[in-house]
Design a protein around this motif. Structure first.
Motif, mmCIF file in Angstrom:
data_model
loop_
_atom_site.group_PDB
_atom_site.id
_atom_site.type_symbol
_atom_site.label_atom_id
_atom_site.label_comp_id
_atom_site.label_asym_id
_atom_site.label_seq_id
_atom_site.Cartn_x
_atom_site.Cartn_y
_atom_site.Cartn_z
ATOM 1 N N GLY A 122 0.822 -1.208 0.000
ATOM 2 C CA GLY A 122 0.000 0.000 0.000
ATOM 3 C C GLY A 122 0.855 1.257 0.000
ATOM 4 O O GLY A 122 1.970 1.284 -0.540
ATOM 5 N N MET A 123 0.352 2.291 0.635
ATOM 6 C CA MET A 123 1.079 3.554 0.703
ATOM 7 C C MET A 123 2.383 3.403 1.479
ATOM 8 O O MET A 123 3.370 4.068 1.184
ATOM 9 C CB MET A 123 0.192 4.610 1.365
ATOM 10 C CG MET A 123 -1.084 4.913 0.586
ATOM 11 S SD MET A 123 -0.741 5.710 -0.997
ATOM 12 C CE MET A 123 -0.089 7.277 -0.423
ATOM 13 N N ASP A 124 2.375 2.519 2.471
ATOM 14 C CA ASP A 124 3.565 2.291 3.291
ATOM 15 C C ASP A 124 4.408 1.192 2.651
ATOM 16 O O ASP A 124 3.950 0.058 2.482
ATOM 17 C CB ASP A 124 3.149 1.890 4.710
ATOM 18 C CG ASP A 124 4.346 1.788 5.655
ATOM 19 O OD1 ASP A 124 5.496 1.953 5.186
ATOM 20 O OD2 ASP A 124 4.124 1.538 6.857
ATOM 21 N N ALA A 125 5.650 1.521 2.289
ATOM 22 C CA ALA A 125 6.526 0.531 1.662
ATOM 23 C C ALA A 125 6.861 -0.626 2.604
ATOM 24 O O ALA A 125 7.282 -1.691 2.160
ATOM 25 C CB ALA A 125 7.818 1.205 1.197
ATOM 26 N N TRP A 126 6.679 -0.404 3.904
ATOM 27 C CA TRP A 126 6.936 -1.451 4.883
ATOM 28 C C TRP A 126 5.740 -2.390 5.052
ATOM 29 O O TRP A 126 5.739 -3.257 5.929
ATOM 30 C CB TRP A 126 7.296 -0.834 6.229
ATOM 31 C CG TRP A 126 8.723 -0.370 6.292
ATOM 32 C CD1 TRP A 126 9.240 0.772 5.760
ATOM 33 C CD2 TRP A 126 9.810 -1.061 6.905
ATOM 34 N NE1 TRP A 126 10.584 0.860 6.000
ATOM 35 C CE2 TRP A 126 10.967 -0.269 6.716
ATOM 36 C CE3 TRP A 126 9.939 -2.253 7.601
ATOM 37 C CZ2 TRP A 126 12.221 -0.636 7.195
ATOM 38 C CZ3 TRP A 126 11.184 -2.619 8.081
ATOM 39 C CH2 TRP A 126 12.315 -1.826 7.875
ATOM 40 N N ASP A 127 4.759 -2.243 4.212
ATOM 41 C CA ASP A 127 3.597 -3.136 4.233
ATOM 42 C C ASP A 127 3.998 -4.443 3.535
ATOM 43 O O ASP A 127 3.661 -4.673 2.370
ATOM 44 C CB ASP A 127 2.417 -2.465 3.525
ATOM 45 C CG ASP A 127 1.174 -3.333 3.547
ATOM 46 O OD1 ASP A 127 1.133 -4.286 4.359
ATOM 47 O OD2 ASP A 127 0.257 -3.072 2.749
ATOM 48 N N ILE A 128 4.717 -5.307 4.255
ATOM 49 C CA ILE A 128 5.329 -6.485 3.626
ATOM 50 C C ILE A 128 4.462 -7.738 3.720
ATOM 51 O O ILE A 128 4.754 -8.738 3.063
ATOM 52 C CB ILE A 128 6.710 -6.781 4.256
ATOM 53 C CG1 ILE A 128 6.568 -7.127 5.737
ATOM 54 C CG2 ILE A 128 7.655 -5.607 4.054
ATOM 55 C CD1 ILE A 128 7.884 -7.528 6.388
ATOM 56 N N PHE A 129 3.401 -7.712 4.525
ATOM 57 C CA PHE A 129 2.547 -8.894 4.657
ATOM 58 C C PHE A 129 1.397 -8.820 3.652
ATOM 59 O O PHE A 129 0.695 -7.814 3.573
ATOM 60 C CB PHE A 129 1.977 -8.997 6.074
ATOM 61 C CG PHE A 129 2.961 -9.508 7.082
ATOM 62 C CD1 PHE A 129 3.100 -10.870 7.302
ATOM 63 C CD2 PHE A 129 3.758 -8.627 7.804
ATOM 64 C CE1 PHE A 129 4.009 -11.347 8.232
ATOM 65 C CE2 PHE A 129 4.669 -9.097 8.734
ATOM 66 C CZ PHE A 129 4.802 -10.457 8.952
ATOM 67 N N PRO A 130 1.161 -9.887 2.870
ATOM 68 C CA PRO A 130 0.026 -9.897 1.945
ATOM 69 C C PRO A 130 -1.299 -9.750 2.687
ATOM 70 O O PRO A 130 -1.417 -10.106 3.864
ATOM 71 C CB PRO A 130 0.133 -11.271 1.270
ATOM 72 C CG PRO A 130 1.563 -11.677 1.440
ATOM 73 C CD PRO A 130 1.994 -11.096 2.751
ATOM 74 N N ARG A 131 -2.276 -9.269 1.959
ATOM 75 C CA ARG A 131 -3.592 -9.076 2.556
ATOM 76 C C ARG A 131 -4.229 -10.418 2.917
ATOM 77 O O ARG A 131 -4.882 -10.548 3.958
ATOM 78 C CB ARG A 131 -4.493 -8.319 1.581
ATOM 79 C CG ARG A 131 -5.919 -8.084 2.104
ATOM 80 C CD ARG A 131 -6.758 -7.388 1.046
ATOM 81 N NE ARG A 131 -6.178 -6.096 0.704
ATOM 82 C CZ ARG A 131 -6.434 -4.961 1.371
ATOM 83 N NH1 ARG A 131 -7.257 -4.978 2.407
ATOM 84 N NH2 ARG A 131 -5.879 -3.826 0.997
ATOM 85 N N ASN A 132 -4.043 -11.419 2.045
ATOM 86 C CA ASN A 132 -4.739 -12.696 2.215
ATOM 87 C C ASN A 132 -3.756 -13.860 2.338
ATOM 88 O O ASN A 132 -2.574 -13.748 1.994
ATOM 89 C CB ASN A 132 -5.670 -12.952 1.018
ATOM 90 C CG ASN A 132 -6.710 -11.864 0.859
ATOM 91 O OD1 ASN A 132 -7.342 -11.458 1.830
ATOM 92 N ND2 ASN A 132 -6.882 -11.384 -0.372
#
Length: 300
Positions: A286-296
């Protein structure tokens, strides 16, 4: 007087003739004797040659006999060595067979214990296909909840610590994926070991394939429950990073917390039926590049 001279001459001629005849007879005798001697010598030489041939053959025979005896002695030693090795192998195989039978007996007892404890609910689940009907702390629903808790509650706290210490984001992402991958591979190895045991059971116990399938699932579920109740830090191999010395103690504590959570949850997800894993392929940060975990998460 002339007659006397002739008479004396004739007598001398006769004596000379007699001497010649004697010489001729002696020459003939000596020739015959010499011929006989030569014949005898030749015969003796032939006998000597024959004797020499026999002696050579005897020597050759004795040599061959010695070599044959030496070869026979060597073969006897090799045969004895082979018998000794076969005896050792037979003893080893008997020990291994005894160990395998003991292990199989132990597994049978463990299976019976597990079956007595959870067979009714799990058998119903297998027959109906409704795993969510059980009061199961490691059902797919529960695993999804645990994954969301890690992603939405635990990860943000760890992320803040790592970002404040200028830790590389790509390294953290790779570590997270590696923990889930290592957990899945280790659980796959354990399931193969379980399959090997149940292959022996199916061939020797007389159980139906359906029963063997149920007992196999019981065993995997038992392993999953044991991991669920284990300390997460105990499951993580140490060291889990190649160069831990470059990081501060605070960073290492957060890395260890992240790695142990991912590895523990990865083990539980890999033992689900069917196995589960984060959907890395379809992950869009998402907007945060540290969003490393998939949604599902997805079934494998």
């Amino acid at each position: 007087m002339g007659n006397c001279f002739r008479s004396a001459l004739k007598q001398k001629e006769e004596e000379l003739k007699s001497v010649k005849d004697s010489l001729t007879e002696m020459e003939t005798f000596y020739k015959e004797t010499l011929h006989e001697a030569r014949s005898a010598l030749k015969q003796e030489e032939g006998q000597i040659e024959s004797l020499e041939d026999r002696l050579i053959k005897m020597c050759t025979y004795q040599k061959n006999l010695y070599e044959a005896r030496s070869a026979l002695t060597q073969k006897d030693q090799e045969l004895k060595s082979l018998k000794d090795r076969m005896t050792e192998m037979e003893t080893l195989y008997k020990e291994k067979l005894h160990e395998a039978r003991s292990a199989l007996k132990q597994k049978d007892e463990e299976l019976k214990s597990v079956r007595d404890r959870v067979a009714p609910d799990l058998t119903l689940s297998i027959k109906t296909g409704d795993t969510e009907s059980m009061n199961n702390p490691v059902s797919k629903t529960k695993l999804t909840e645990m994954y969301n808790k890690l992603k939405l509650l635990q990860w943000p706290k760890i992320k803040d610590h790592l970002k404040s210490n200028a830790v590389n984001r790509e390294f953290t992402r790779d570590l997270t994926q590696k923990m889930f991958k290592d957990a899945a591979e280790e659980m796959e190895r354990k399931k193969k070991q379980i399959d090997e045991v149940f292959g022996l059971i199916e061939n020797s116990s007389g159980l139906t394939p359906q029963k063997v399938k149920e007992f196999r699932q019981l065993t995997i579920h038992s392993l999953q429950m044991n991991l669920y109740h284990s300390r997460k830090e105990d499951l993580l191999q140490s060291p889990f990073l190649d160069d831990e010395a470059q990081y501060s103690q605070d960073v290492m504590e957060n890395f260890r917390l992240l790695a142990s959570e991912c590895y523990w949850l990865g083990c539980l997800m890999a033992l689900n039926n069917p196995p589960l894993q984060p959907d890395w392929e379809n992950h869009v940060p998402g907007m945060d590049a540290w969003d490393i975990f998939p949604r599902n998460i997805k079934s494998v």
